[in-house]
Design a protein around this motif. Structure first.
Motif, PDB file in Angstrom:
ATOM      1  N   VAL A  61       0.827  -1.210   0.000  1.00  0.00           N
ATOM      2  CA  VAL A  61       0.000   0.000   0.000  1.00  0.00           C
ATOM      3  C   VAL A  61       0.865   1.265   0.000  1.00  0.00           C
ATOM      4  O   VAL A  61       0.606   2.198  -0.760  1.00  0.00           O
ATOM      5  N   PRO A  62       1.934   1.333   0.840  1.00  0.00           N
ATOM      6  CA  PRO A  62       2.785   2.529   0.800  1.00  0.00           C
ATOM      7  C   PRO A  62       3.423   2.758  -0.565  1.00  0.00           C
ATOM      8  O   PRO A  62       3.621   3.907  -0.985  1.00  0.00           O
ATOM      9  N   ALA A  63       3.748   1.678  -1.272  1.00  0.00           N
ATOM     10  CA  ALA A  63       4.379   1.814  -2.585  1.00  0.00           C
ATOM     11  C   ALA A  63       3.418   2.424  -3.586  1.00  0.00           C
ATOM     12  O   ALA A  63       3.783   3.317  -4.359  1.00  0.00           O
ATOM     13  N   TYR A  64       2.172   1.955  -3.586  1.00  0.00           N
ATOM     14  CA  TYR A  64       1.178   2.491  -4.516  1.00  0.00           C
ATOM     15  C   TYR A  64       0.890   3.958  -4.216  1.00  0.00           C
ATOM     16  O   TYR A  64       0.809   4.789  -5.122  1.00  0.00           O
ATOM     17  N   LEU A  65       0.741   4.277  -2.943  1.00  0.00           N
ATOM     18  CA  LEU A  65       0.489   5.664  -2.568  1.00  0.00           C
ATOM     19  C   LEU A  65       1.695   6.545  -2.889  1.00  0.00           C
ATOM     20  O   LEU A  65       1.545   7.701  -3.300  1.00  0.00           O
ATOM     21  N   ALA A  66       2.886   5.986  -2.734  1.00  0.00           N
ATOM     22  CA  ALA A  66       4.103   6.764  -2.984  1.00  0.00           C
ATOM     23  C   ALA A  66       4.200   7.193  -4.440  1.00  0.00           C
ATOM     24  O   ALA A  66       4.723   8.276  -4.733  1.00  0.00           O
ATOM     25  N   THR A  67       3.710   6.373  -5.369  1.00  0.00           N
ATOM     26  CA  THR A  67       3.792   6.754  -6.779  1.00  0.00           C
ATOM     27  C   THR A  67       2.999   8.032  -7.046  1.00  0.00           C
ATOM     28  O   THR A  67       3.414   8.870  -7.854  1.00  0.00           O
ATOM     29  N   VAL A  68       1.876   8.180  -6.356  1.00  0.00           N
ATOM     30  CA  VAL A  68       1.050   9.379  -6.536  1.00  0.00           C
ATOM     31  C   VAL A  68       1.641  10.558  -5.778  1.00  0.00           C
ATOM     32  O   VAL A  68       1.772  11.668  -6.306  1.00  0.00           O
ATOM     33  N   VAL A  69       2.005  10.322  -4.523  1.00  0.00           N
ATOM     34  CA  VAL A  69       2.522  11.392  -3.665  1.00  0.00           C
ATOM     35  C   VAL A  69       3.862  11.910  -4.164  1.00  0.00           C
ATOM     36  O   VAL A  69       4.187  13.092  -3.965  1.00  0.00           O
ATOM     37  N   LEU A  70       4.622  11.065  -4.843  1.00  0.00           N
ATOM     38  CA  LEU A  70       5.954  11.442  -5.301  1.00  0.00           C
ATOM     39  C   LEU A  70       5.936  12.047  -6.708  1.00  0.00           C
ATOM     40  O   LEU A  70       6.417  13.163  -6.927  1.00  0.00           O
ATOM     41  N   PHE A  71       5.385  11.322  -7.667  1.00  0.00           N
ATOM     42  CA  PHE A  71       5.484  11.740  -9.063  1.00  0.00           C
ATOM     43  C   PHE A  71       4.619  12.963  -9.384  1.00  0.00           C
ATOM     44  O   PHE A  71       5.046  13.855 -10.122  1.00  0.00           O
ATOM     45  N   THR A  72       3.403  13.002  -8.857  1.00  0.00           N
ATOM     46  CA  THR A  72       2.484  14.082  -9.224  1.00  0.00           C
ATOM     47  C   THR A  72       3.019  15.463  -8.838  1.00  0.00           C
ATOM     48  O   THR A  72       3.093  16.357  -9.688  1.00  0.00           O
ATOM     49  N   ALA A 208       6.907   5.726   3.638  1.00  0.00           N
ATOM     50  CA  ALA A 208       6.578   4.306   3.455  1.00  0.00           C
ATOM     51  C   ALA A 208       6.486   3.579   4.795  1.00  0.00           C
ATOM     52  O   ALA A 208       5.555   2.798   5.027  1.00  0.00           O
ATOM     53  N   ARG A 209       7.437   3.832   5.673  1.00  0.00           N
ATOM     54  CA  ARG A 209       7.422   3.165   6.972  1.00  0.00           C
ATOM     55  C   ARG A 209       6.187   3.559   7.781  1.00  0.00           C
ATOM     56  O   ARG A 209       5.555   2.710   8.422  1.00  0.00           O
ATOM     57  N   GLY A 210       5.859   4.845   7.750  1.00  0.00           N
ATOM     58  CA  GLY A 210       4.713   5.305   8.518  1.00  0.00           C
ATOM     59  C   GLY A 210       3.400   4.774   7.993  1.00  0.00           C
ATOM     60  O   GLY A 210       2.533   4.337   8.766  1.00  0.00           O
ATOM     61  N   VAL A 211       3.231   4.801   6.674  1.00  0.00           N
ATOM     62  CA  VAL A 211       1.989   4.283   6.080  1.00  0.00           C
ATOM     63  C   VAL A 211       1.862   2.791   6.338  1.00  0.00           C
ATOM     64  O   VAL A 211       0.783   2.291   6.672  1.00  0.00           O
ATOM     65  N   ARG A 212       2.963   2.069   6.224  1.00  0.00           N
ATOM     66  CA  ARG A 212       2.921   0.613   6.454  1.00  0.00           C
ATOM     67  C   ARG A 212       2.580   0.315   7.912  1.00  0.00           C
ATOM     68  O   ARG A 212       1.820  -0.615   8.201  1.00  0.00           O
ATOM     69  N   ALA A 213       3.143   1.096   8.830  1.00  0.00           N
ATOM     70  CA  ALA A 213       2.847   0.885  10.252  1.00  0.00           C
ATOM     71  C   ALA A 213       1.390   1.200  10.564  1.00  0.00           C
ATOM     72  O   ALA A 213       0.777   0.569  11.433  1.00  0.00           O
ATOM     73  N   ALA A 214       0.830   2.169   9.860  1.00  0.00           N
ATOM     74  CA  ALA A 214      -0.550   2.579  10.131  1.00  0.00           C
ATOM     75  C   ALA A 214      -1.578   1.650   9.482  1.00  0.00           C
ATOM     76  O   ALA A 214      -2.686   1.498  10.003  1.00  0.00           O
TER      77      ALA A 214
END
Length: 248
Positions: A61-72, A208-214
């Motif tokens: 889940v953090p990886a998928y969210l990171a693509t949006v939060v990072l690239f956009t 990524a660590r925070g989203v994964r922990a949550a």
């Protein structure tokens, strides 16, 4: 005109500009779903198999969210700043009451809203694939904090790049390594021992660590990682606002 009114006015103008770019609208919301179709739908995870994609879908889940939060934000803010530089629009804005910080705040607000909407679409798509993860309220902190963080970085890239093409190239050149070297798609134990401390230098790693922990694992420290992301967001925004070439 008050500061809030100036920011609101610029944000509305930026939002309307975004809507007129149909290609940008399409890929902002289609790209996250495409990732889900490819990685969660076609490239199935194999729990316990070892190697890449050996964790449950929820782990990524953090990886998928990171693509949006990072690239956009990197590409959109970077190319926007570069476009404004090329058209001498910052020099014109410098003659108005609008400040560079207010300008960046307005564009960050629009991008954060778009990223939040795209992230919601992404999470719904993940749930439809059968992924089991918690919809923690901490997701709001990480998505918005990450958006502000990389909007600030995007402003820096757009300020130093040679034109829009250069800004986009720089954005991709930074985003791609960060995406795969920040504990997103690749588990930490797959990195060489000497490289693992380097990962701590990546701001995306704390996201990524925070989203994964949550959402997936209770082993991580949500509060600490959220605090790091927020602090980095404040610093990046401040630096981005300062380096915008308001007058050249």
């Amino acid at each position: 005109m008050s500061r809030v009114e100036r920011v609101t006015s610029e944000a509305v103008a930026a939002y309307r500009t975004f809507l007129r770019r149909r290609t940008a609208v399409f890929f902002t919301f289609f790209f996250p779903v495409l990732l889900i179709v490819i990685f969660a739908g076609l490239v199935r995870t194999q729990t316990g198999g070892g190697g890449l994609f050996s964790e449950p879908t929820a782990y990524y889940v953090p990886a998928y969210l990171a693509t949006v939060v990072l690239f956009t934000p990197l590409s959109r803010i970077g190319s926007t700043v570069a476009r404004f530089r090329e058209g001498n629009r910052f020099e014109k804005l410098a003659t108005t009451p609008l400040t560079r910080g207010e300008w960046l705040a307005a564009h960050t607000l629009v991008n954060a809203a778009l990223i939040a909407a795209a992230s919601a679409v992404l999470l719904v798509a993940l749930l439809l694939t059968g992924a089991s993860f918690a919809l923690s309220p901490w997701l709001v902190v990480f998505v918005l904090g990450g958006s502000v963080l990389f909007c600030g970085v995007g402003a820096v890239l757009g300020s130093v790049a040679e034109g829009q093409d250069g800004a986009i190239a720089m954005s991709n050149g930074i985003a791609l390594p960060l995406l795969f070297l920040s504990e997103t798609f690749i588990q930490p134990d797959l990195f060489p021992a000497w490289f693992r401390p380097v990962v701590d230098l990546s701001p995306l790693a704390y996201f990524a660590r925070g989203v994964r922990a949550a959402t997936y694992s209770s082993n991580g420290d949500v509060v600490t990682n959220a605090a790091v992301v927020v602090v980095l967001a404040v610093v990046a925004f401040a630096v981005g606002a300062v380096v915008i070439p308001w007058t050249e």
